[in-house]
Motif scaffolding. Structure first.
Motif, mmCIF file in Angstrom:
data_model
loop_
_atom_site.group_PDB
_atom_site.id
_atom_site.type_symbol
_atom_site.label_atom_id
_atom_site.label_comp_id
_atom_site.label_asym_id
_atom_site.label_seq_id
_atom_site.Cartn_x
_atom_site.Cartn_y
_atom_site.Cartn_z
ATOM 1 N N ALA A 70 0.901 -1.194 -0.195
ATOM 2 C CA ALA A 70 0.359 -0.037 0.159
ATOM 3 C C ALA A 70 1.067 0.510 -0.271
ATOM 4 N N THR A 71 0.050 2.116 -0.757
ATOM 5 C CA THR A 71 0.706 3.051 -0.136
ATOM 6 C C THR A 71 0.542 4.660 0.809
ATOM 7 N N ASP A 72 1.542 4.390 1.471
ATOM 8 C CA ASP A 72 1.201 5.719 2.920
ATOM 9 C C ASP A 72 1.342 7.124 3.079
ATOM 10 N N GLY A 73 1.018 8.204 3.002
ATOM 11 C CA GLY A 73 1.880 8.982 2.641
ATOM 12 C C GLY A 73 2.770 8.614 1.226
ATOM 13 N N ASP A 74 4.120 9.388 2.157
ATOM 14 C CA ASP A 74 5.651 9.734 0.702
ATOM 15 C C ASP A 74 5.858 7.979 1.015
ATOM 16 N N ARG A 75 5.064 7.013 1.073
ATOM 17 C CA ARG A 75 6.500 5.278 2.019
ATOM 18 C C ARG A 75 5.338 4.499 0.942
ATOM 19 N N LEU A 76 6.037 3.518 0.965
ATOM 20 C CA LEU A 76 5.297 2.536 0.201
ATOM 21 C C LEU A 76 5.360 1.207 1.425
ATOM 22 N N THR A 77 4.829 0.306 1.335
ATOM 23 C CA THR A 77 4.343 -0.534 3.013
ATOM 24 C C THR A 77 4.160 -1.504 2.918
ATOM 25 N N LEU A 78 4.500 -2.392 3.337
ATOM 26 C CA LEU A 78 4.135 -3.894 2.714
ATOM 27 C C LEU A 78 3.811 -4.471 3.838
ATOM 28 N N ALA A 79 2.431 -5.796 4.159
ATOM 29 C CA ALA A 79 2.498 -6.233 5.764
ATOM 30 C C ALA A 79 1.693 -7.784 4.595
ATOM 31 N N VAL A 80 2.196 -8.486 5.423
ATOM 32 C CA VAL A 80 1.898 -10.340 5.001
ATOM 33 C C VAL A 80 1.511 -10.760 6.477
ATOM 34 N N GLY A 81 0.241 -11.917 6.420
ATOM 35 C CA GLY A 81 -0.034 -12.025 7.424
ATOM 36 C C GLY A 81 -0.604 -13.256 7.122
ATOM 37 N N ILE A 82 -1.352 -14.481 7.993
ATOM 38 C CA ILE A 82 -1.667 -15.767 7.974
ATOM 39 C C ILE A 82 -3.162 -15.267 7.613
ATOM 40 N N LYS A 83 -4.264 -16.056 6.428
ATOM 41 C CA LYS A 83 -5.124 -15.233 5.869
ATOM 42 C C LYS A 83 -6.075 -15.200 7.668
ATOM 43 N N PRO A 84 -7.233 -14.259 7.535
ATOM 44 C CA PRO A 84 -7.963 -13.967 8.968
ATOM 45 C C PRO A 84 -8.626 -15.950 8.495
ATOM 46 N N GLU A 85 -9.912 -16.131 7.713
ATOM 47 C CA GLU A 85 -10.245 -17.291 7.505
ATOM 48 C C GLU A 85 -9.689 -18.639 8.240
ATOM 49 N N ILE A 86 -7.846 -18.236 7.529
ATOM 50 C CA ILE A 86 -7.835 -19.352 8.498
ATOM 51 C C ILE A 86 -7.443 -19.145 9.834
ATOM 52 N N ARG A 87 -7.220 -18.035 10.528
ATOM 53 C CA ARG A 87 -7.118 -18.342 11.278
ATOM 54 C C ARG A 87 -8.423 -18.268 12.246
ATOM 55 N N ALA A 88 -9.182 -17.872 11.813
ATOM 56 C CA ALA A 88 -10.133 -17.964 12.561
ATOM 57 C C ALA A 88 -10.960 -19.340 13.361
ATOM 58 N N ALA A 89 -10.388 -20.299 11.680
ATOM 59 C CA ALA A 89 -11.120 -21.870 11.878
ATOM 60 C C ALA A 89 -10.398 -22.279 12.230
ATOM 61 N N SER A 90 -8.436 -22.202 13.085
ATOM 62 C CA SER A 90 -8.048 -22.941 13.607
ATOM 63 C C SER A 90 -8.101 -22.657 15.206
ATOM 64 N N ASP A 91 -8.094 -24.040 15.474
ATOM 65 C CA ASP A 91 -7.645 -24.438 17.231
ATOM 66 C C ASP A 91 -6.889 -24.976 18.047
ATOM 67 N N THR A 92 -5.709 -23.963 17.454
ATOM 68 C CA THR A 92 -4.210 -23.592 18.074
ATOM 69 C C THR A 92 -4.248 -22.377 18.133
ATOM 70 N N GLU A 93 -3.051 -21.627 18.364
ATOM 71 C CA GLU A 93 -2.437 -20.171 18.050
ATOM 72 C C GLU A 93 -1.914 -19.946 17.417
ATOM 73 N N MET A 94 -1.335 -19.158 16.526
ATOM 74 C CA MET A 94 -0.711 -18.789 15.360
ATOM 75 C C MET A 94 -0.194 -17.837 15.020
ATOM 76 N N PRO A 95 1.542 -18.164 14.486
ATOM 77 C CA PRO A 95 2.032 -16.789 14.120
ATOM 78 C C PRO A 95 1.534 -15.434 14.588
ATOM 79 N N PRO A 96 2.102 -13.997 14.771
ATOM 80 C CA PRO A 96 1.213 -13.009 14.451
ATOM 81 C C PRO A 96 1.912 -12.390 13.337
ATOM 82 N N ASP A 97 1.123 -11.385 12.845
ATOM 83 C CA ASP A 97 0.757 -11.175 10.846
ATOM 84 C C ASP A 97 2.733 -10.651 11.245
#
Length: 458
Positions: free
Chosen positions: A376-403
């Protein structure tokens, strides 16, 4: 290098990155030196040392690949043979790909398979069950067309080993390489882990406080389907023995030329922090004119790095137990060791100034089977975020690493499609954008994995 200087650096680095425990080993000209700092667990602290077990995650692949090379040297596996010769029941989303993928394609990540299958809680957790689900795994490229790092590909190799040897993957790898290489503390089963001193992974909660990571390996306990790609547990001392084995003549386990073949480039990597290319499993990277081979691993709040410099008879191991800081912590150790022991300096390239037009061209969502990557563009910079898909995280019955939260990135000089991340837990990671025949951006490579573009900014 005096022991005191290494120990001081390790202690300072662990504190700088706020890592509870950090264990480091150096092999130089046949001599080993170790330094550790901190504790195995914040809740139940014991001192970390060179014998403390950490989850190796993807460093496991080096054991799997070496076992395949031994089977090949014995004439029991042909690297250029179709995988279906050994696993005839294999089915993929693309039947033509299933027929063509070779053992070597899996070993050097050119099979065209997406990253991995997410455990669905069904089946018995075996490799056979994993392979039975592989028709659900996207095929993202023609076999042999390009490299894209695949955990699933190495899990499939584990099934090849099982079929050829008639043993479980874990028993086969132990007999083929772990025992002959003298690695008594390299294990897979949690029952074996708890008999030894081991490190607990840690992740940060929403307030930034470190808490114990569950499950311990990052995937469901009892699930063996991910062991070939990332299930091994080991210590700094064992990994330095492994480095000695890789630097040696095969020790009667397999011919020296088979070990050396693993270091020869089989496919090129473009603009990747992982290296300039793949050998057989190993990431090949030239640093300041010196050739290195290595492999890293990231588990649930645990990070591992093994780097070997064959021409200097040198190796360095770093194991840490906190995410996401464990990754840059280990990278800092590797760079310091190369510079202070070998005089080899590694520097990150400088990104170009922010260019809004180019930033808007690449902004959007990119995906693999398990994760979303948002640029995404954020003001005067370009950013990258990465994480586990929310539906996979929601369906899991175990903890997962943070995004990984949005972090600044910048384009590198050249054709305009290469980038570097300049902050956060992925700082220093490099990659590139891919385009179709019309020049439209269709994907982005991060950590050797191809994320396909699925949407533009809203």
């Amino acid at each position: 290098m005096p022991q005191e200087q290494l120990s001081a650096f390790v202690a300072g680095t662990a504190k700088e990155f706020d890592v509870p425990g950090l264990a480091v080993g150096i092999l130089m000209d046949g001599q080993e030196v170790y330094a550790s700092h901190g504790v195995t667990s914040l809740a139940h602290p014991l001192p970390v040392d060179e014998h403390t077990l950490f989850h190796l995650a993807s460093v496991t692949k080096t054991f799997t690949a070496t076992a395949l090379m031994r089977l090949a040297a014995e004439g029991r596996v042909e690297l250029d043979a179709p995988v279906r010769r050994y696993v005839p029941e294999l089915k993929l989303a693309d039947e033509a790909a299933a027929e063509r993928i070779t053992v070597l394609n899996l070993l050097n990540h050119t099979a065209g398979l997406d990253w991995n299958l997410i455990e669905d809680g069904q089946g018995d957790g075996s490799l056979a069950a994993f392979v039975a689900r592989m028709a659900d795994l996207p095929v993202i490229a023609e076999p042999g067309a390009r490299a894209s790092y695949s955990q699933a590909g190495y899990n499939l190799l584990g099934r090849v080993i099982e079929k050829v040897t008639g043993l479980s993957f874990e028993n086969a790898v132990t007999e083929l390489v772990l025992e002959p290489a003298g690695l008594p503390d390299t294990v897979f089963d949690l029952d074996d882990v708890v008999l030894r001193r081991f490190a607990t992974g840690h992740n940060r909660d929403e307030n930034g406080a470190l808490k114990a990571a569950r499950p311990w390996k990052g995937f469901r306990p009892g699930t063996r389907g991910n062991n070939p790609g990332g299930g091994a547990v080991s210590s700094v001392a064992d990994l330095l023995r492994w480095a000695r084995f890789q630097l040696g003549d095969g020790g009667g386990v397999l011919p020296a030329e088979a070990l050396h073949r693993m270091r020869e480039q089989t496919v090129e990597l473009r603009s990747s922090t992982l290296g300039d290319g793949f050998g057989i499993c190993w990431f090949l990277r030239e640093v300041d004119g010196v050739r290195t081979i290595g492999h890293g691993g990231s588990g649930n709040g645990q990070f591992a790095e093994l780097l070997i410099v064959p021409e200097r008879n040198f190796a360095v191991v770093a194991l840490s137990n906190a995410g996401p800081e464990g990754y840059p912590c280990n990278q800092s150790v590797l760079r310091w060791a190369l510079e202070h022991y070998l005089g080899v300096a590694e520097r990150d390239p400088e990104p170009l100034p922010y260019d809004e037009a180019r930033a808007r061209e690449v902004a959007g969502r990119y995906e693999i089977d398990a994760m979303n990557l948002d640029i995404a563009t954020d003001g005067d910079r370009l950013t990258l975020a990465v994480g586990i898909k929310p539906e996979i995280r929601a369906a899991s019955d175990t903890e997962m690493p943070p995004d990984y939260a949005a972090a600044a990135m910048g384009f590198l000089p050249g054709d305009g499609d290469e980038y570097i991340i300049t902050e956060g837990g992925l700082k220093g990671q490099r990659g590139f954008f891919s385009r179709d025949a019309n020049g439209a951006v269709t994907g982005v490579d991060l950590a050797g994995r191809l994320f396909g573009r699925t949407s533009l900014p809203s």
